[in-house]
Design an enzyme around this catalytic site. Sequence first.
Site, PDB file in Angstrom:
ATOM      1  N   ARG A 127       0.832  -1.217   0.000  1.00 26.37           N
ATOM      2  CA  ARG A 127       0.000   0.000   0.000  1.00 26.37           C
ATOM      3  C   ARG A 127       0.865   1.266   0.000  1.00 26.37           C
ATOM      4  NH1 ARG A 127      -4.859   0.598   4.233  1.00 26.37           N
ATOM      5  NH2 ARG A 127      -3.255   0.673   5.850  1.00 26.37           N
ATOM      6  N   ARG A 160       2.917   4.218   4.712  1.00 26.62           N
ATOM      7  CA  ARG A 160       2.660   4.516   6.122  1.00 26.62           C
ATOM      8  C   ARG A 160       3.665   3.762   6.992  1.00 26.62           C
ATOM      9  NH1 ARG A 160      -3.666   3.627   7.213  1.00 26.62           N
ATOM     10  NH2 ARG A 160      -2.787   2.875   9.151  1.00 26.62           N
TER      11      ARG A 160
HETATM   12  P1  AMP Z   1      -6.102   3.089  10.928  1.00 27.98           P
HETATM   13  O1  AMP Z   1      -5.775   4.108   9.898  1.00 27.98           O
HETATM   14  O2  AMP Z   1      -7.581   2.967  11.177  1.00 27.98           O
HETATM   15  O3  AMP Z   1      -5.436   1.760  10.674  1.00 27.98           O
HETATM   16  O4  AMP Z   1      -5.493   3.637  12.313  1.00 27.98           O
HETATM   17  C1  AMP Z   1      -4.102   3.862  12.449  1.00 27.98           C
HETATM   18  C2  AMP Z   1      -3.723   3.906  13.929  1.00 27.98           C
HETATM   19  O5  AMP Z   1      -4.454   4.970  14.578  1.00 27.98           O
HETATM   20  C3  AMP Z   1      -4.090   2.663  14.721  1.00 27.98           C
HETATM   21  O6  AMP Z   1      -3.106   1.646  14.604  1.00 27.98           O
HETATM   22  C4  AMP Z   1      -4.178   3.231  16.130  1.00 27.98           C
HETATM   23  O7  AMP Z   1      -2.882   3.485  16.664  1.00 27.98           O
HETATM   24  C5  AMP Z   1      -4.835   4.591  15.892  1.00 27.98           C
HETATM   25  N1  AMP Z   1      -6.320   4.499  15.941  1.00 27.98           N
HETATM   26  C6  AMP Z   1      -7.204   4.739  14.930  1.00 27.98           C
HETATM   27  N2  AMP Z   1      -8.475   4.585  15.344  1.00 27.98           N
HETATM   28  C7  AMP Z   1      -8.395   4.233  16.655  1.00 27.98           C
HETATM   29  C8  AMP Z   1      -9.364   3.906  17.644  1.00 27.98           C
HETATM   30  N3  AMP Z   1     -10.682   3.892  17.381  1.00 27.98           N
HETATM   31  N4  AMP Z   1      -8.910   3.586  18.885  1.00 27.98           N
HETATM   32  C9  AMP Z   1      -7.606   3.599  19.185  1.00 27.98           C
HETATM   33  N5  AMP Z   1      -6.639   3.874  18.307  1.00 27.98           N
HETATM   34  C10 AMP Z   1      -7.014   4.188  17.049  1.00 27.98           C
END
Ligand code: AMP
Length: 216
Positions: A127, A160
């Site tokens: 990605r 990322r």
């Molecule tokens: P994502 O883009 O949804 O994969 O989120 C990337 C990172 O943001 C995750 O690995 C967490 O560290 C943090 N994160 C995003 N959403 C949440 C959530 N609802 N609760 C806790 N951490 C979150």
Amino acid sequence: MNLLIMGPAGAGKGTMSDLILKSHDIPHISTGDMLRENVRNNTELGMQAKSYMDAGRLVPDDVINAMVAKRLQEPDCAKGYLLDGYPRTLVQARAFDELAAGIGKPVECVIALDVPFDVLAERITGRRICPKCGAIYHVKNHPSRVEGICDVCGSALVQRKDDTLEQLKVRMEEYDSSTAPVIAYYETKGVVTHINGAQASDQVFAEIEAALAKLA
Ligand code: AMP
């Protein structure tokens, strides 16, 4: 329409959310995107969240719940929401249900994208994202026209920090222990639709639309 889209990292939540938005007039609220924007802008919230995010760990519930509660007060949420990546723990789910009931917008449908680990690993490690406009690419499955450059805005694409196999394993552990129980929780409420997210994206989207049509 009040929707949640759930699934492990690489399940296609972002891609499917973009497609859902084309036919439904609701805001896409991705807690991951909101946090990354805060990190980019060096806000206090961003500084609090960064170390957790870089390690693939969940940011503490109270920080996330406050961020989402504030976002849902914005006028564009009057018609509903598509929440992506939240709630990710049972504590968040219970807090969110209380908040959503309080504003008269209880969750109507949880789209759960199911994808096996080897498919996730292939998607995540390939990605690439545009840091400026958020467009998502894959080096093999969905390459940009010019390698490393965003088709939409011309910015240099990045990987990322957490899109590595090692971090994916940590994120999967978090998912299995914290987030899978959230799906089970919404299952008891009868609002979950499971979709095979390993299929071609147009088929995944067709199945999502069929589920949403039943809500109307
Ligand atoms: P994502 O883009 O949804 O994969 O989120 C990337 C990172 O943001 C995750 O690995 C967490 O560290 C943090 N994160 C995003 N959403 C949440 C959530 N609802 N609760 C806790 N951490 C979150």
